[in-house]
Design a protein around this motif. Sequence first.
Motif, mmCIF file in Angstrom:
data_model
loop_
_atom_site.group_PDB
_atom_site.id
_atom_site.type_symbol
_atom_site.label_atom_id
_atom_site.label_comp_id
_atom_site.label_asym_id
_atom_site.label_seq_id
_atom_site.Cartn_x
_atom_site.Cartn_y
_atom_site.Cartn_z
ATOM 1 N N TRP B 122 0.873 -1.257 0.082
ATOM 2 C CA TRP B 122 -0.043 0.186 0.159
ATOM 3 C C TRP B 122 0.806 1.287 -0.072
ATOM 4 O O TRP B 122 0.910 2.048 -0.605
ATOM 5 C CB TRP B 122 -0.865 -0.030 1.341
ATOM 6 C CG TRP B 122 -2.085 0.765 1.401
ATOM 7 C CD1 TRP B 122 -2.096 2.099 1.898
ATOM 8 C CD2 TRP B 122 -3.217 0.456 0.803
ATOM 9 N NE1 TRP B 122 -3.393 2.560 1.948
ATOM 10 C CE2 TRP B 122 -4.315 1.875 1.066
ATOM 11 C CE3 TRP B 122 -4.162 -0.442 0.093
ATOM 12 C CZ2 TRP B 122 -5.572 1.797 0.771
ATOM 13 C CZ3 TRP B 122 -5.247 -0.548 -0.340
ATOM 14 C CH2 TRP B 122 -6.112 0.768 0.045
ATOM 15 N N ALA B 126 2.132 4.109 -3.067
ATOM 16 C CA ALA B 126 2.133 5.639 -3.028
ATOM 17 C C ALA B 126 3.465 6.400 -3.241
ATOM 18 O O ALA B 126 3.517 7.200 -3.963
ATOM 19 C CB ALA B 126 1.729 6.089 -1.379
ATOM 20 N N TYR B 148 -0.152 15.058 -2.876
ATOM 21 C CA TYR B 148 -0.501 13.696 -3.085
ATOM 22 C C TYR B 148 0.032 12.752 -2.105
ATOM 23 O O TYR B 148 -0.620 11.881 -1.526
ATOM 24 C CB TYR B 148 -0.353 13.405 -4.367
ATOM 25 C CG TYR B 148 -0.166 11.882 -4.949
ATOM 26 C CD1 TYR B 148 -1.836 11.413 -5.264
ATOM 27 C CD2 TYR B 148 0.812 10.966 -5.023
ATOM 28 C CE1 TYR B 148 -1.611 10.139 -5.845
ATOM 29 C CE2 TYR B 148 0.687 9.668 -5.481
ATOM 30 C CZ TYR B 148 -0.424 9.379 -5.801
ATOM 31 O OH TYR B 148 -0.412 7.826 -6.198
ATOM 32 N N GLN B 152 -1.424 10.016 0.628
ATOM 33 C CA GLN B 152 -1.273 8.686 0.304
ATOM 34 C C GLN B 152 -0.596 7.975 1.538
ATOM 35 O O GLN B 152 -1.059 6.950 1.991
ATOM 36 C CB GLN B 152 -0.552 8.217 -0.932
ATOM 37 C CG GLN B 152 -1.231 8.808 -2.171
ATOM 38 C CD GLN B 152 -2.462 8.066 -2.318
ATOM 39 O OE1 GLN B 152 -2.618 6.760 -2.293
ATOM 40 N NE2 GLN B 152 -3.639 8.799 -2.797
ATOM 41 N N SER B 155 -2.775 7.815 4.437
ATOM 42 C CA SER B 155 -3.836 6.632 4.262
ATOM 43 C C SER B 155 -2.741 5.421 4.793
ATOM 44 O O SER B 155 -3.530 4.611 5.572
ATOM 45 C CB SER B 155 -4.170 6.381 2.795
ATOM 46 O OG SER B 155 -4.454 5.128 2.596
ATOM 47 N N LYS B 212 -7.934 6.032 -0.285
ATOM 48 C CA LYS B 212 -7.340 5.520 -1.575
ATOM 49 C C LYS B 212 -8.382 5.758 -2.605
ATOM 50 O O LYS B 212 -8.246 5.977 -3.724
ATOM 51 C CB LYS B 212 -6.518 4.514 -1.327
ATOM 52 C CG LYS B 212 -5.091 4.687 -1.817
ATOM 53 C CD LYS B 212 -4.488 3.270 -1.841
ATOM 54 C CE LYS B 212 -3.084 2.991 -2.293
ATOM 55 N NZ LYS B 212 -2.014 3.937 -1.384
ATOM 56 N N THR B 241 -4.075 2.931 -8.554
ATOM 57 C CA THR B 241 -4.167 3.263 -7.101
ATOM 58 C C THR B 241 -5.649 3.081 -6.571
ATOM 59 O O THR B 241 -6.095 2.588 -5.697
ATOM 60 C CB THR B 241 -3.816 4.637 -7.051
ATOM 61 O OG1 THR B 241 -2.749 4.798 -7.109
ATOM 62 C CG2 THR B 241 -4.012 5.032 -5.246
#
Lengths: 80, 589
Positions: B122, B126, B148, B152, B155, B212, B241
């Motif tokens: 994950w 990113a 961004y 990300q 997240s 996401k 993504t």
Amino acid sequence: MEERHDQNDRRHLKQMVSALGVLCVLLGGADLVYHKHVHFDFEYWLGFYGGFGFVSCVGLVLGARLLRKLLQREEDYYDR
Amino acid sequence: MIDSLPPGVLLIVGAGVLPMLSGRWRSVWTLLLPVASGLQLWGAFPAGTSRTFELLGYPLTPVQADPLSLVWGYIFHLAAFLCALYAWHVRDLVQQVAALIYVGAALGAIFAGDLITLFVYWELTAISSVFLIWASRSERSYRAGMRYLIMQVGSGVILLAGILFHYRDTGSLAFGDAFHKILAPLPLASDGQFLGLNSPGTALIFLAFGIKAAFPLLHNWLQDAYPEATVTGTVYLSVFTTKLAVYALARGFPGTGILIGIGATMAVFPLFYAAIANDLRRAMTYILNNQLGFMVTGVGLANFARHPEVAQLAINGTASHAFAHILYEGLLFMALGAVLYRSGTIRGSQLGGLYRSMPWTAAFCLVGAASISAFPLFSGFVTKSMIVSAAAEQHQTAVWLALMFASVGVFLVAGIRIPAVTFLGPQRGPRLAEAPGWMLAAMASSAAFCLLLGIWPAPLYALLPYPVEYKPYTAAHVITQLQLLAFTGLAFATLKLRGLYPVERAAINLDSDWFFRKPLPAVVGGLYRWGVALRAGVSRVGEAVLVEALTWVKKHCGPPGLLGRSWSTGGMVIWAAMLLGAYLILYYL
């Protein structure tokens, strides 16, 4: 030149609207000749899908115009 | 040996070879790797395969191949190949390496059977993907990439926190093994077999997935960053993504009721922005957001405990829609990218009439537009309708109406507005060359898949997790869909004719990123300035007090001061005699 283009565009657009109108009438009429199996009662209304499409589209465009009035800024808004 | 590598790792390791190759060989390598990796997936990981090992006492499952993960696995490989073909001309090593690692990480995450593995991939998606944004090498793209990356990585951090809570509560790191166990013809899964939204830990995991997946108000990193990436970078980003997030939701949270509302909202509100965004790639990311809304709704409708039959339809709908969507969304981004590549701009207000210079690009764009608008014989028609049907089967009237509205909106924006603004009307600027051959080849292949899936959906349906009983081509479905589309077109033409459709204007529209781009910096900047002023004030006062104190000390203890000056011996003797006298008197009293 631009003007002629615009006139051409308008003429094309008008032709397109007429053609679309005919198509819409035909498709709307098609509702009468087949049987639908549906989940919601309102789906039986004649021309429901057409009407829904038309109204949604107008609603979306008017909503977007309103949104633009409220939220539109110059391109360099964040750079200033 | 090859089957001991989890899917995706081949791409990540293969990216390391790129710096040793040069020129065209690098492009060849980026094309070959997805093929090799796809063959590996096909040959070595049939449904039901899993690999487990123990690391520091924790059981990890880096590979868990089942009918759900395989759908994503196959389409990710196909998309990776098409993207690499589209990016044949790219000689930028950063982009090439980042793209391969990004695709590999997304694939790794798809086949992750435990939450720790999922977390690692994950974060890797990113960190690798941000280089596709930074590769534009402009101040704007640097800043957008930073925003961004914060979202990300944020997240990922929330995901990790959720995993820790979840592990403390349940002692399990398994991710969606319910699917793995029960993806038999008739699953009898109860809520408890999925992660479900039932504890602080799972709530955090849900939130991480939601960022996401670009849930409403968590969405804006998507529209902010994707249009700032390179021509080819945006095509890559559009595929992986967000679809990884949809997959994660489908695996962990099927049938979570709140997803229905979230998905329906997502399907509707971005349309208003998409209708007016001047940057056409930005408009398309709003459409991407709307399409994710359909998928998220599908996941929410998949309540295996209460409606097992509808849940199968909904999961099938979500998986097949993700599959079709990756192809047509990629195709549309490819077409817009080709326009940007040739003309140097993708602002609607500067484009027009390009069907004369780029007829093939225009034609492929129209295939993508027809597919996303769900015209009969195009891919969207046979996939999206499964999700809409699942809503109808559960008699969710409001959701059904929202999805129908969203279908109208998608046709209006992606089907009519974007192609019309780009390719119709008077030509602005000089005549351009058609897109280069490799881009055309990538677009042609994507378009062919869009048509093939629409005309002959059986192979796609066979790939889906559950047996498909759904029949897309019924008279009612075809006619009602055509009615919807034709009347939408009529409404658009009427509005245009009456001058009510907003004309293209060089401007931007504020979205939720405004909060952290205007007020937040202002507040933080204000606090900073206040802090600086406070510090200056404190030090000024402190300095004054110190100077005052030093002056006082100097006055009294310095050479001329009372306490500092030297006294004569005689004086001291007198004072000593007086003290002794006073003592004597006090003693007798």
